[in-house]
Design a protein around this motif. Structure first.
Motif, PDB file in Angstrom:
ATOM      1  N   PRO A  86       3.519 -12.664  -2.604  1.00  0.00           N
ATOM      2  CA  PRO A  86       3.804 -11.923  -1.379  1.00  0.00           C
ATOM      3  C   PRO A  86       3.770 -10.415  -1.604  1.00  0.00           C
ATOM      4  O   PRO A  86       4.255  -9.922  -2.622  1.00  0.00           O
ATOM      5  N   LEU A  87       3.225  -9.699  -0.624  1.00  0.00           N
ATOM      6  CA  LEU A  87       3.133  -8.245  -0.696  1.00  0.00           C
ATOM      7  C   LEU A  87       3.885  -7.620   0.474  1.00  0.00           C
ATOM      8  O   LEU A  87       3.716  -8.015   1.622  1.00  0.00           O
ATOM      9  N   TRP A  88       4.706  -6.626   0.139  1.00  0.00           N
ATOM     10  CA  TRP A  88       5.414  -5.812   1.130  1.00  0.00           C
ATOM     11  C   TRP A  88       5.139  -4.348   0.830  1.00  0.00           C
ATOM     12  O   TRP A  88       4.996  -3.955  -0.331  1.00  0.00           O
ATOM     13  N   THR A  89       5.076  -3.556   1.866  1.00  0.00           N
ATOM     14  CA  THR A  89       4.988  -2.120   1.700  1.00  0.00           C
ATOM     15  C   THR A  89       6.355  -1.491   1.913  1.00  0.00           C
ATOM     16  O   THR A  89       7.311  -2.176   2.292  1.00  0.00           O
ATOM     17  N   ILE A  90       6.445  -0.182   1.654  1.00  0.00           N
ATOM     18  CA  ILE A  90       7.647   0.588   1.958  1.00  0.00           C
ATOM     19  C   ILE A  90       7.232   1.768   2.831  1.00  0.00           C
ATOM     20  O   ILE A  90       6.291   2.488   2.506  1.00  0.00           O
ATOM     21  N   ILE A  91       7.943   1.951   3.926  1.00  0.00           N
ATOM     22  CA  ILE A  91       7.632   3.005   4.884  1.00  0.00           C
ATOM     23  C   ILE A  91       8.722   4.073   4.827  1.00  0.00           C
ATOM     24  O   ILE A  91       9.897   3.791   5.054  1.00  0.00           O
ATOM     25  N   LEU A  92       8.306   5.316   4.517  1.00  0.00           N
ATOM     26  CA  LEU A  92       9.237   6.426   4.376  1.00  0.00           C
ATOM     27  C   LEU A  92       8.996   7.528   5.407  1.00  0.00           C
ATOM     28  O   LEU A  92       9.601   8.596   5.323  1.00  0.00           O
ATOM     29  N   ASP A  93       8.150   7.253   6.386  1.00  0.00           N
ATOM     30  CA  ASP A  93       7.716   8.293   7.322  1.00  0.00           C
ATOM     31  C   ASP A  93       8.740   8.564   8.420  1.00  0.00           C
ATOM     32  O   ASP A  93       9.208   7.628   9.069  1.00  0.00           O
ATOM     33  N   PRO A  94       9.044   9.822   8.697  1.00  0.00           N
ATOM     34  CA  PRO A  94       9.897  10.137   9.841  1.00  0.00           C
ATOM     35  C   PRO A  94       9.179   9.937  11.172  1.00  0.00           C
ATOM     36  O   PRO A  94       9.816   9.704  12.197  1.00  0.00           O
ATOM     37  N   GLU A 112       2.861  -8.961   4.301  1.00  0.00           N
ATOM     38  CA  GLU A 112       3.649  -9.725   5.264  1.00  0.00           C
ATOM     39  C   GLU A 112       4.854  -8.961   5.806  1.00  0.00           C
ATOM     40  O   GLU A 112       5.473  -9.389   6.783  1.00  0.00           O
ATOM     41  N   GLY A 113       5.207  -7.834   5.184  1.00  0.00           N
ATOM     42  CA  GLY A 113       6.379  -7.119   5.662  1.00  0.00           C
ATOM     43  C   GLY A 113       6.438  -5.702   5.154  1.00  0.00           C
ATOM     44  O   GLY A 113       5.608  -5.255   4.350  1.00  0.00           O
TER      45      GLY A 113
END
Length: 320
Positions: A86-94, A112-113
């Motif tokens: 499974p692959l997830w990203t991380i979102i840090l954008d304002p 997937e998430g």
């Protein structure tokens, strides 16, 4: 194609999100991501046997990438993984609009998430933050793991967490406030189909006993090297209800945990950022045989003396 519909995202997550979803370092050469080394690392992560990969965030230095390089990074990882974990990203954008664009892009790659931090600038009230997440989740089909952390500038409060947990595709929270009491309170107060993860292997055995199921978004299973077999052993014993035997295995990891605290956790507490700790973690990972390289400028690498201390400690602890 995602394995779940929006309305059953939480039920899917309860079954799917277990074990160790890891946030690894990224290899850097001449100040830029090293694509060949990244491919090598992803294969090695899969061979190690982690349960899932969470990329794009602080440990991976993706906050320091250009947008085009951020997309390229995710494309490489997806190309190597080819659905094997499974692959997830991380979102840090304002900017919620940039966040949505990124999430829609990686969904097409097979992610997937997304672990999502609350907007770090401008939006501070509960209503503003809720509206930000509502707008985001209405426009992305990915499952969302909230990132509850002081690094964001505002730790999500308990009332706000209750509201966010009711959003269809919000399935979990990485409880990064480093307060065990808050982890247990959130797990008690929030709906029972919402996952609360304490991102610390040191308490994972206890977590398994009191309703936890996943150690989300940290590095222990990769960083422990040869000692990761002790994690496998205590998890197997816990699954059989042999808690005292599991604890006897778990305590053998205490020296490694202490070193991880010194290198990473307390540095984050001291600085309220990850930047100062990642350079040390990269030396540790390279000592284990992963590709690491330097840091993306302008963040400095560790001193030669510090690097030698870390390499010697990794060997002393029996991780290699």
């Amino acid at each position: 194609m995602l394995e779940f519909d929006r309305k059953d995202a939480k039920a899917w997550a309860l079954k799917k999100l277990t074990g160790f979803y890891q946030c690894p370092i990224s290899p850097v050469k001449d100040g830029k991501m090293d694509e060949e080394a990244l491919r090598y690392n992803v294969e090695k992560f899969i061979d190690v046997g982690i349960d899932g990969l969470v990329i794009g965030g602080f440990i991976s230095e993706c906050w320091s990438l250009t947008l085009s390089d951020w997309y390229r990074y995710h494309e490489i990882v997806a190309d190597v993984a080819k659905g094997r974990l499974p692959l997830w990203t991380i979102i840090l954008d304002p900017s919620v609009h940039q966040a949505i664009e990124k999430m829609n892009h990686v969904e097409k790659l097979g992610f997937e998430g997304a672990e999502v931090i609350n907007p770090v600038v401008q939006l501070r009230t509960d209503d503003e933050i809720f509206d930000w997440f509502k707008y985001l989740t209405d426009r992305s089909n990915l499952a969302v793991c909230l990132y509850r952390t002081p690094v964001s500038g505002k730790v999500l409060g308990f009332d706000l967490m209750r509201r966010l947990a009711d959003l269809d595709t919000c399935v979990a929270v990485k409880q990064g406030s480093l307060s065990r009491a808050e982890t247990l309170k959130l797990r008690h107060d929030l709906r029972k189909d919402f996952i609360v993860s304490d991102p610390s292997e040191a308490v994972f055995l206890e977590d398994l006993r009191v309703g936890g199921q996943i150690c989300w978004g940290e590095i222990s299973y990769l960083a422990y090297g040869k000692k990761r077999t002790l994690i496998d052993q205590y998890r197997a014993l816990a699954a059989q209800g042999k808690w005292e035997e599991a604890r006897a295995v778990s305590v053998q990891l205490d020296p490694v945990r202490e070193f991880l605290g010194e290198i990473l956790l307390w540095e984050i507490v001291r600085t309220a950022t990850y930047a100062g700790a990642v350079a040390s973690v990269k030396v540790w990972f390279e000592a284990l045989g992963f590709k690491a390289g330097g840091m993306i400028p302008p963040v400095r690498p560790v001193s030669d003396e510090r690097a030698e201390y870390i390499r010697a400690k990794v060997k002393e602890l029996g991780l290699v």
